[in-house]
Enzyme design. Structure first.
Site, PDB file in Angstrom:
ATOM      1  N   TYR A 125      13.868  -6.511  14.480  1.00 14.84           N
ATOM      2  CA  TYR A 125      12.677  -6.831  15.264  1.00 14.84           C
ATOM      3  C   TYR A 125      12.948  -8.081  16.083  1.00 14.84           C
ATOM      4  O   TYR A 125      13.519  -9.043  15.568  1.00 14.84           O
ATOM      5  CB  TYR A 125      11.492  -7.079  14.316  1.00 14.84           C
ATOM      6  CG  TYR A 125      10.245  -7.605  15.016  1.00 14.84           C
ATOM      7  CD1 TYR A 125       9.256  -6.729  15.438  1.00 14.84           C
ATOM      8  CD2 TYR A 125      10.079  -8.968  15.267  1.00 14.84           C
ATOM      9  CE1 TYR A 125       8.124  -7.202  16.097  1.00 14.84           C
ATOM     10  CE2 TYR A 125       8.950  -9.441  15.923  1.00 14.84           C
ATOM     11  CZ  TYR A 125       7.979  -8.551  16.333  1.00 14.84           C
ATOM     12  OH  TYR A 125       6.868  -9.013  16.984  1.00 14.84           O
ATOM     13  N   GLU A 213       7.973  -7.629  23.082  1.00 17.89           N
ATOM     14  CA  GLU A 213       8.181  -7.221  21.691  1.00 17.89           C
ATOM     15  C   GLU A 213       9.111  -6.018  21.688  1.00 17.89           C
ATOM     16  O   GLU A 213       8.779  -4.974  22.252  1.00 17.89           O
ATOM     17  CB  GLU A 213       6.854  -6.865  21.016  1.00 17.89           C
ATOM     18  CG  GLU A 213       7.026  -6.604  19.527  1.00 17.89           C
ATOM     19  CD  GLU A 213       5.714  -6.299  18.824  1.00 17.89           C
ATOM     20  OE1 GLU A 213       5.030  -5.323  19.229  1.00 17.89           O
ATOM     21  OE2 GLU A 213       5.368  -7.025  17.876  1.00 17.89           O
TER      22      GLU A 213
END
Ligand code: GDP
Ligand code: MN
Length: 403
Positions: A125, A213
């Site tokens: 991530y 993101e």
């Protein structure tokens, strides 16, 4: 402003960020064509078909009409058309869309990047956003990629790596290396991650983004690092200097009332409550929403008509608020500083008459220059509008109107 995954990936690629390659399509036939082209360009023979909507959770989400997931794998080129057909035109419901879901108008046909090899593919991530409290950009990273990051943050906060970047100095090489090291990477994957993070940061700064993101960032079985997903949020206030990016706006993804409000230069955000409000100034709007809650109501919207409130803006505001069927009362709260209260009062009366019969009670609180005269105009108008001078008085009238 949000953009689609396929647009975000193109933006990243233009800054040298490695991505899972793909081609966007708006029909099953063009999805097949895209797959053929992708095969020729990348050699892939498995394809990922990804619904393009402004919301995440697509992989686990379902197309209501066909029960297909929003992200599916085709292990054969002959399946691409059928699988794209099950997604296109359907309504995708994910944990982020709400129960009503979002219509899918486009799919991204992407190369499969989870192919087997020397090591297992691994998901990470990565995000970049502004930390307002520190006045810095912050890079957040985690080995727990592909998962819901809010859940990771809650249950395993120690698994989230944070690296703050001073915008005046920019990202330093050692910072990118520190993140890659903390992610446990070595050898070529380490070098690739350092490059990935640096290019990503450049893209973030270069596009005046407010949030990036990338979940997941993938380490492929042959140690490449690439973006499988990309959520990009651009700063609306900087779009004037990115004409090309401003064009990526997809109005179909936005709330129609918010789009309409934007055309009249109103700052409008739809909420779920029962008291519509119209205020001049964002701070006063926030205070007014608090006051609505104190009076037992729930704000139906945030609406800032700005400094130059007049009959035209008031009328546009009325029309937008009235399209929301949940609204049981409308509170107008205007501070007459530069704009005089009597003019606002006349504007309200004019707008009311021009719209015709407004089915809900309206409470107008005018304070500041010529407040008394404003109140008199409202009270003598003979319309279903009542005036208030203090906030307390307004709150009581709202309470009476909705109970
Ligand atoms: P999201 O569910 O909206 O966040 O969409 P993502 O783009 O993150 O994709 C969801 C999931 O699809 C990923 O977490 C992967 O598990 C899977 N996925 C995406 N690309 C590929 C691929 O190339 N091959 C395989 N096998 N799975 C993929
Ligand atoms: Mn994702």
């Amino acid at each position: 402003m949000n953009i689609h995954e396929y647009q975000a990936k193109e933006l990243l690629k233009s800054y040298g960020v490695r991505i899972q390659e793909g081609i966007v399509a708006d029909s099953p036939e063009s999805a097949l064509k895209a797959a053929k082209k992708l095969h020729a360009e990348t050699g892939t023979s498995w394809y990922v078909i990804k619904a393009q909507i402004h919301a995440g959770g697509r992989g686990k989400g379902k197309i209501q009409e066909t029960d297909s997931n929003g992200v599916v794998l085709a292990k054969n080129i002959d399946d691409v058309q059928e699988k794209a057909k099950n997604i296109l035109g359907g309504t995708l419901v994910t944990i982020q869309t709400g129960a009503e879901g979002k219509k899918v108008n486009k799919v991204l046909v992407a190369e499969d990047v989870y192919y087997p090899g020397a090591s297992e593919p691994k998901e990470y991530y990565l995000s970049i956003l502004l930390d307002r409290a520190k006045g810095c950009n912050v890079i957040m990273a985690s080995t727990e990629g592909g998962m819901d990051i809010e859940e990771v943050a809650e249950k395993h906060p120690e698994k989230i790596i944070k690296e703050w970047v001073d915008p005046k100095v920019g990202l330093q090489g050692f910072q990118a290396r520190k993140v890659a090291f903390k992610l446990g990477l070595e050898g070529n994957a380490f070098k690739e991650m350092v490059k990935f993070i640096s290019a990503l940061y450049n893209a973030y700064i270069g596009s005046d983004a407010s949030q990036f993101e990338i979940n997941p960032v993938l380490k492929t079985s042959d140690d490449k690092i690439l973006a499988v997903d990309a959520k990009v949020n651009l700063d609306d206030n900087a779009l004037y200097r990115h004409k090309d990016l401003a064009e990526l706006r997809d109005l179909a993804e936005e709330d129609p009332l918010e789009v309409e409000a934007g055309k009249s230069d109103l700052n409008y955000v739809k909420l779920d409550g029962n008291v519509g409000c119209m205020v001049n100034g964002a701070g006063l709007a926030m205070a007014t929403m608090d006051m609505i809650k104190l009076s037992g109501g729930e704000p139906a919207n945030f609406l800032d008509v700005g400094g130059g409130a007049n009959a035209t803006t008031v009328e546009a505001g009325f029309r937008i608020i009235l399209q929301d069927p949940n609204v049981k009362a409308i509170l107008i709260n205007v501070f007459g500083g530069i704009v005089r209260c009597d003019r606002i009062a006349n504007g309200v009366v004019e707008a009311y008459k021009s719209i015709g019969d407004i089915p809900v009670p309206i409470i107008v609180r005018l304070q500041g220059t010529n407040a008394e005269e404003g109140a008199r105009i409202i009270d003598e108008s003979g319309l279903k509008v009542s005036s208030a001078i203090t906030l307390k008085e307004a709150a009581e009238k709202v309470r009476a109107a909705i109970s």
